[in-house]
Scaffold this active site. Structure first.
Site, short mmCIF file in Angstrom:
data_model
loop_
_atom_site.label_atom_id
_atom_site.label_comp_id
_atom_site.label_asym_id
_atom_site.label_seq_id
_atom_site.Cartn_x
_atom_site.Cartn_y
_atom_site.Cartn_z
N PRO A 154 28.96 54.48 34.42
CA PRO A 154 27.60 54.29 33.52
C PRO A 154 26.62 53.57 34.12
O PRO A 154 26.87 52.68 34.77
CB PRO A 154 28.19 53.90 32.08
N ASN A 155 25.38 54.05 34.15
CA ASN A 155 24.16 53.50 34.58
C ASN A 155 24.05 53.30 36.09
O ASN A 155 23.00 53.13 36.61
CB ASN A 155 24.19 52.15 33.74
N TYR A 167 21.20 45.05 42.22
CA TYR A 167 21.91 46.18 42.70
C TYR A 167 20.73 46.86 43.76
O TYR A 167 21.34 47.71 44.45
CB TYR A 167 22.04 47.14 41.53
N ASP A 194 44.99 52.50 32.50
CA ASP A 194 46.46 53.15 32.12
C ASP A 194 46.29 54.72 32.89
O ASP A 194 47.51 54.95 33.30
CB ASP A 194 46.55 53.46 30.60
N GLU A 199 38.95 50.00 44.05
CA GLU A 199 37.73 49.62 42.91
C GLU A 199 36.71 48.93 43.80
O GLU A 199 36.97 48.41 45.12
CB GLU A 199 38.41 48.54 42.14
N ALA A 244 30.52 49.12 33.79
CA ALA A 244 30.85 48.20 32.91
C ALA A 244 32.37 48.37 32.29
O ALA A 244 32.94 47.35 31.81
CB ALA A 244 29.96 47.84 31.63
N ARG A 287 31.54 39.42 32.85
CA ARG A 287 31.57 40.46 34.18
C ARG A 287 32.57 39.95 35.51
O ARG A 287 32.49 40.85 36.19
CB ARG A 287 29.93 40.40 34.52
N ARG A 337 28.73 36.85 39.39
CA ARG A 337 27.61 37.22 38.39
C ARG A 337 27.83 36.12 37.30
O ARG A 337 28.72 35.63 36.97
CB ARG A 337 28.14 38.56 37.66
N ASN A 391 33.83 53.18 41.13
CA ASN A 391 32.86 52.08 40.63
C ASN A 391 32.84 52.30 39.03
O ASN A 391 32.10 53.35 38.54
CB ASN A 391 31.48 52.20 41.50
N HIS A 397 32.40 47.70 44.08
CA HIS A 397 31.07 47.34 43.15
C HIS A 397 30.31 46.84 44.09
O HIS A 397 30.54 46.41 45.25
CB HIS A 397 31.61 45.95 42.42
N HIS A 418 35.48 45.94 33.11
CA HIS A 418 35.63 44.83 32.45
C HIS A 418 36.52 44.98 30.88
O HIS A 418 37.18 44.05 30.48
CB HIS A 418 34.17 44.11 32.08
N ARG A 442 17.18 49.88 37.97
CA ARG A 442 18.01 49.02 37.20
C ARG A 442 18.40 47.59 37.90
O ARG A 442 18.91 47.55 39.10
CB ARG A 442 19.28 49.42 36.83
N SER A 449 27.66 44.88 43.53
CA SER A 449 27.44 43.38 43.52
C SER A 449 29.06 42.55 43.51
O SER A 449 30.11 43.07 43.34
CB SER A 449 26.73 42.97 42.00
C1 DQA Z 1 28.90 47.23 39.01
C2 DQA Z 1 29.16 45.60 38.07
C3 DQA Z 1 29.46 46.01 36.55
O1 DQA Z 1 29.63 44.54 36.10
C4 DQA Z 1 28.25 46.63 36.08
O2 DQA Z 1 28.17 46.98 34.67
C5 DQA Z 1 27.81 47.76 36.88
C6 DQA Z 1 27.84 47.98 38.22
C7 DQA Z 1 28.66 46.80 40.48
O3 DQA Z 1 28.69 47.79 41.06
O4 DQA Z 1 28.34 45.76 40.85
O5 DQA Z 1 27.37 49.05 36.13
O6 DQA Z 1 30.15 47.69 38.79
#
Ligand code: DQA
Length: 150
Positions: A9-10, A22, A87, A98, A77, A112, A107, A74, A100, A80, A17, A102
């Protein structure tokens, strides 16, 4: 080798954003970057972005059923608190890395800084912007390329 990259998401809002966290490059820039890196590593990418945890889970199942060599995730959120994602990763045999943009450990929000996915992922790359994905792809090439390891 076949890699699935899942962005949660996002992440489609990259560029506008929180650019101070980012960066200013857009999601389309990320897609272009990933295709360039994958091309240079001789990888075939399946790339998806969704706002929904269930879609991420369905894609993880698909990566398993279609025997992808690895998945980059990725989860945004969901990282978290996404126990259903945890699962799903635990239930499949495809290695999940995994990723990210950031550095979660730096953070400011305490929630986070913790990933519920970390225990079931094979590795984690973060804090390098787009280059976190680059490092993750190179890790997959080293460890999971069926041609290299046959
Ligand atoms: C993220 C870090 C997450 O905490 C955040 O919700 C994101 C982006 C990152 O790529 O740094 O959406 O996964």
């Amino acid at each position: 080798m076949r890699i699935m990259i899942l962005n949660g998401p996002n992440l489609n809002l990259l560029g506008t954003r929180k650019p101070e966290v980012y960066g200013t490059q857009t999601y389309d820039d990320l897609v272009q970057f990933l295709n360039t890196v994958a091309g240079s590593l001789n990888m075939t990418l399946t790339l998806r972005q969704t706002q929904y945890e269930g879609d991420l889970i369905t894609s993880l199942h698909e990566a398993h059923e279609r025997a992808f060599d690895a998945v980059l995730l990725n989860a945004g959120a969901y990282t978290h608190y996404g126990y259903a994602l945890h699962d799903a990763i635990e239930a499949i045999s495809v290695p999940v890395v995994e990723v990210h943009l950031s550095d979660l450990s730096k953070r400011t929000e305490p929630w986070r800084q913790h990933s519920v996915l970390e225990p079931v992922c094979v590795a984690r790359f973060m804090g390098e912007g787009f280059h976190s994905y680059d490092a993750a792809l190179r890790f997959c090439k080293t460890h999971y390329d069926p041609l290299k390891n046959s």
